[in-house]
Design a protein around this motif. Structure first.
Motif, PDB file in Angstrom:
ATOM      1  N   ASN A 149      21.550 -22.665  -8.145  1.00  0.00           N
ATOM      2  CA  ASN A 149      21.784 -21.819  -6.959  1.00  0.00           C
ATOM      3  C   ASN A 149      22.728 -20.617  -7.283  1.00  0.00           C
ATOM      4  N   TYR A 150      22.455 -19.453  -6.616  1.00  0.00           N
ATOM      5  CA  TYR A 150      23.423 -18.425  -7.190  1.00  0.00           C
ATOM      6  C   TYR A 150      23.792 -17.374  -5.744  1.00  0.00           C
ATOM      7  N   GLU A 151      25.009 -16.921  -5.711  1.00  0.00           N
ATOM      8  CA  GLU A 151      25.375 -16.102  -4.633  1.00  0.00           C
ATOM      9  C   GLU A 151      26.338 -15.099  -5.332  1.00  0.00           C
ATOM     10  N   VAL A 152      26.029 -14.012  -4.720  1.00  0.00           N
ATOM     11  CA  VAL A 152      26.578 -12.614  -5.041  1.00  0.00           C
ATOM     12  C   VAL A 152      27.318 -12.106  -3.594  1.00  0.00           C
ATOM     13  N   ASN A 153      28.807 -11.862  -3.994  1.00  0.00           N
ATOM     14  CA  ASN A 153      29.597 -11.355  -2.876  1.00  0.00           C
ATOM     15  C   ASN A 153      30.424 -10.077  -3.258  1.00  0.00           C
ATOM     16  N   PHE A 154      31.264  -9.489  -2.399  1.00  0.00           N
ATOM     17  CA  PHE A 154      31.800  -8.365  -2.748  1.00  0.00           C
ATOM     18  C   PHE A 154      33.421  -9.020  -3.151  1.00  0.00           C
ATOM     19  N   ALA A 155      34.192  -8.891  -4.289  1.00  0.00           N
ATOM     20  CA  ALA A 155      35.540  -9.142  -4.456  1.00  0.00           C
ATOM     21  C   ALA A 155      36.128  -8.070  -3.830  1.00  0.00           C
ATOM     22  N   THR A 156      35.997  -6.699  -4.059  1.00  0.00           N
ATOM     23  CA  THR A 156      36.414  -5.513  -3.353  1.00  0.00           C
ATOM     24  C   THR A 156      35.465  -4.363  -3.244  1.00  0.00           C
ATOM     25  N   GLN A 157      35.617  -3.687  -2.269  1.00  0.00           N
ATOM     26  CA  GLN A 157      34.774  -2.603  -1.796  1.00  0.00           C
ATOM     27  C   GLN A 157      35.201  -1.301  -2.762  1.00  0.00           C
ATOM     28  N   ALA A 158      34.332  -0.464  -2.781  1.00  0.00           N
ATOM     29  CA  ALA A 158      34.522   0.755  -3.387  1.00  0.00           C
ATOM     30  C   ALA A 158      35.631   1.824  -2.612  1.00  0.00           C
ATOM     31  N   GLU A 159      36.339   2.759  -3.315  1.00  0.00           N
ATOM     32  CA  GLU A 159      37.096   3.594  -2.441  1.00  0.00           C
ATOM     33  C   GLU A 159      36.030   4.495  -1.804  1.00  0.00           C
ATOM     34  N   GLY A 160      36.345   4.794  -0.499  1.00  0.00           N
ATOM     35  CA  GLY A 160      35.649   5.630   0.436  1.00  0.00           C
ATOM     36  C   GLY A 160      34.351   5.190   0.564  1.00  0.00           C
ATOM     37  N   ASN A 161      33.937   3.998   0.548  1.00  0.00           N
ATOM     38  CA  ASN A 161      32.456   3.481   0.716  1.00  0.00           C
ATOM     39  C   ASN A 161      32.511   2.180   1.413  1.00  0.00           C
ATOM     40  N   PHE A 162      31.740   1.848   2.399  1.00  0.00           N
ATOM     41  CA  PHE A 162      31.470   0.706   2.702  1.00  0.00           C
ATOM     42  C   PHE A 162      29.932   0.320   2.378  1.00  0.00           C
ATOM     43  N   CYS A 163      30.162  -0.858   1.515  1.00  0.00           N
ATOM     44  CA  CYS A 163      28.758  -1.363   1.096  1.00  0.00           C
ATOM     45  C   CYS A 163      28.540  -3.037   1.682  1.00  0.00           C
ATOM     46  N   GLU A 164      27.257  -2.831   1.808  1.00  0.00           N
ATOM     47  CA  GLU A 164      26.424  -4.356   2.248  1.00  0.00           C
ATOM     48  C   GLU A 164      25.680  -4.870   1.397  1.00  0.00           C
ATOM     49  N   SER A 169      21.746 -14.045  -2.166  1.00  0.00           N
ATOM     50  CA  SER A 169      21.809 -15.669  -2.598  1.00  0.00           C
ATOM     51  C   SER A 169      20.374 -16.441  -2.829  1.00  0.00           C
ATOM     52  N   GLY A 170      20.014 -17.254  -3.598  1.00  0.00           N
ATOM     53  CA  GLY A 170      18.958 -18.045  -3.729  1.00  0.00           C
ATOM     54  C   GLY A 170      19.103 -18.938  -4.854  1.00  0.00           C
ATOM     55  N   LYS A 171      17.833 -19.505  -5.197  1.00  0.00           N
ATOM     56  CA  LYS A 171      17.930 -20.408  -6.484  1.00  0.00           C
ATOM     57  C   LYS A 171      17.045 -19.799  -7.787  1.00  0.00           C
ATOM     58  N   VAL A 172      17.665 -19.831  -8.937  1.00  0.00           N
ATOM     59  CA  VAL A 172      16.990 -19.395 -10.271  1.00  0.00           C
ATOM     60  C   VAL A 172      15.689 -20.149 -10.425  1.00  0.00           C
TER      61      VAL A 172
END
Length: 352
Positions: A149-164, A169-172
């Protein structure tokens, strides 16, 4: 009379027939008739004849081209359909695909709208990747084994941006992951914090799943993207070390960001680590609240006080709660202490 004897002929060379290099298929045994006869010559001819027919039948069906690296595990490949046809013809019900040991693949995707610096992604809660401003794609150097399984998340957002994130996530399976998408837009300048009108159940699945309740609540201001000030130490984390802001995952407060009430009254500006470590200038709300947090008073995660990482509303489980009608950080994060998970409670919602 000549009695027929059913003989089972096995060939060591046919026990495993390679199918286009990426997988293996177990060959079926051959059954043929021979007869007790004084002259064994005819029996040998029959055996040889059966062997030749079997071998060339398989070769014609599979027709593997050594110049093509097709994968029998890939349902869209020709090798897959040929293998299924061959196994069906022979009545073989064994698994058709056994991936090669040691196969692993990268995880990445596309980015749009990223203008600020500081965006950091985290893979499976441990591998981080800093994304430069203006990037349009990304790929983690760490490879994930097939079937994992894999899952990607935000550790920190970029300055001046809100990212989604989308498709995060899923399975390789049997190829590099390239379909994760990151959509970024301008973030708020003076960001609103509000308390929900309604209470929400604890068994939401994980901390970040509370976010949608911020947008559906009657107190939602009508515009903006909000996240709930709730942690579980996995999908959302404020700090690993007391009041330090290290190891953050999808945390709700940005560094050095001004926060206000919905009416514009100033609450406080966060520090360089996206935390409040001294008292607030103004309480977040004008009435007492009873909201979920999962936090200790020093912004670390209270892992034994998060209703089993927000998966249960059992009466015998507990979750940490706070009160937003305060200027004191201890009261905001953990002032109401551990409360029963079976009761719905409010949320602190933070604009992004």
């Amino acid at each position: 009379m000549i009695d027929p004897v059913f003989k089972k002929i096995r060939s060591a060379s046919l026990n495993k027939i390679p199918i286009c290099r990426s997988g293996f298929w177990s060959g079926k045994s051959i059954y043929t008739f021979s007869y007790k006869h004084k002259d064994t010559f005819y029996s040998l001819v029959s055996i040889t004849h059966s062997f030749i027919i079997y071998f060339f039948s398989i070769a014609m069906i599979t027709n593997c081209d050594p110049s093509k690296m097709e994968n029998v595990c890939d349902t869209s490949s020709k090798s897959y359909s040929k293998t299924i046809a061959a196994k069906s013809l022979l009545g073989d019900e064994s698994p058709h695909c056994f991936p090669m040991n040691g196969s692993s693949f990268t995880v990445g995707g596309k980015i749009s709208g990223l203008t600020g610096s500081g965006l950091t992604l985290i893979l499976n809660h441990k591998n981080t990747l800093v994304i430069p401003a203006g990037s349009t794609e990304f790929s983690f150097p760490t490879q994930i084994p097939i079937g994992s399984n894999y899952e990607v998340n935000f550790a920190t957002q970029a300055e001046g941006n809100f990212c989604e994130l989308a498709n995060s996530s899923g399975k390789v399976s049997n190829k590099n992951i390239k379909d994760i998408e990151i959509f970024c837009k301008a973030s708020c300048v003076k960001c609103i914090i509000f308390i929900t009108q309604n209470g929400y159940p604890a068994n939401i699945g994980k901390a970040s799943n509370f976010d949608s309740s911020c947008h559906s609540d009657p107190n939602y201001p009508g515009t903006g993207n909000y996240k709930a000030m709730v942690v579980d130490g996995i999908s959302r984390r404020a700090s690993l070390t007391a009041n330090l802001g290290d190891g953050q995952i999808d945390w709700v407060f940005k560094a050095s960001q001004a926060y206000i009430r919905p009416g514009g009254v100033n609450i406080e500006t966060s520090n360089a680590n996206g935390l409040f470590t001294s008292s607030l200038s103004t309480p977040i709300t004008t009435v007492s609240s009873d909201h979920w947090t999962g936090l200790n008073s020093d912004w670390t995660s209270y892992l034994d006080g998060a209703c089993l990482k927000w998966t249960t509303k059992a009466t015998f489980e507990l979750g940490m709660t706070g009160d937003a009608y305060t200027q004191d950080i201890l009261t905001l994060t953990a002032g109401r202490g551990l409360q029963n998970c079976s009761v719905n409670r409010e949320l602190v919602c933070v604009e992004q």
